[in-house]
Design an enzyme around this catalytic site. Structure first.
Site, short mmCIF file in Angstrom:
data_model
loop_
_atom_site.label_atom_id
_atom_site.label_comp_id
_atom_site.label_asym_id
_atom_site.label_seq_id
_atom_site.Cartn_x
_atom_site.Cartn_y
_atom_site.Cartn_z
CG ASP A 87 -20.21 -11.56 -7.90
OD1 ASP A 87 -20.82 -10.88 -7.08
OD2 ASP A 87 -20.70 -11.90 -8.99
CE LYS A 116 -21.49 -14.27 -1.15
NZ LYS A 116 -21.06 -13.22 -2.10
#
Ligand code: IMP
Length: 186
Positions: free
Chosen positions: A62, A9
């Protein structure tokens, strides 16, 4: 500062923000998330909790994979389901299913002493019939984005990193963050 325990990420986010000349630091830190049905809410609450501890401008993300024929499962449970069932488990759940539509969604919450903002992005596609490709992470080998072909072939995210990094849910969310940050913070 991007607080995440997921190096993939971070690498993706850093590439996107570089396009806007925004420097991103990695704080490799695993934190407890609240339980909720909405990834936007999870991102906001995580950002608030982490800001109380770290007291520096930060972002948290998220994200999840939402499969239409499974009513959005695994959604907020994507990380856990990936560990327990993996891509083979998802392919088994979908065997014989005609509607293979799915989307990834990412919400990024930014927080500093004066501002709290959240930016979300999605990418829609289908779950492939088998795993393909070695790049990326987790569900990338089974996700084929809509309407994008390379040499007349549909590719999974794991088959083309460049493709993924130019259309992904994370790309869309971080691009919105970068545009806002460039105008209001920098
Ligand atoms: P969380 O944001 O840490 O709750 O984790 C979300 C989970 O969704 C990840 O651990 C992955 O399993 C899945 N996920 C989110 N984005 C991607 C992606 O870009 N590729 C593959 N899987 C992803």
């Amino acid at each position: 500062m991007f607080v995440t325990s997921n190096a993939h990420k971070f690498a993706e986010a850093q590439k996107i923000l570089r396009l806007y000349k925004i420097q991103l630091e990695h704080l490799l830190y695993a934190y407890e998330e609240i339980r909720a049905d909405d990834i936007k809410q999870i991102a906001i609450e995580s950002a608030k909790t982490l800001f109380r501890k770290i007291k520096k401008p930060l972002v948290v993300e998220d994200s999840g994979l939402f499969i239409l024929s499974l009513n959005g499962f695994p959604g907020v449970y994507s990380a856990w389901v990936q560990k327990k069932l993996g891509n083979n488990g998802i392919l088994k759940l979908l065997s014989g299913t005609k509607n293979r539509g799915a989307y990834f969604k990412s919400c990024i919450a930014y927080i500093d002493s004066k501002n709290q903002k959240v930016f979300c992005g999605e990418v829609h596609g289908i779950i492939s019939k088998r795993k393909k490709g070695n790049n990326g992470f987790d569900y990338d080998p089974i996700f084929i984005p809509n309407n994008i072909q390379l040499n007349s072939k549909y590719l999974t995210f794991a088959e083309s990193e460049t493709l993924k990094n130019s259309i992904s849910h994370r790309f869309n969310a971080f691009t919105e963050l970068a545009k806002w940050y460039s105008v209001y913070i920098r």
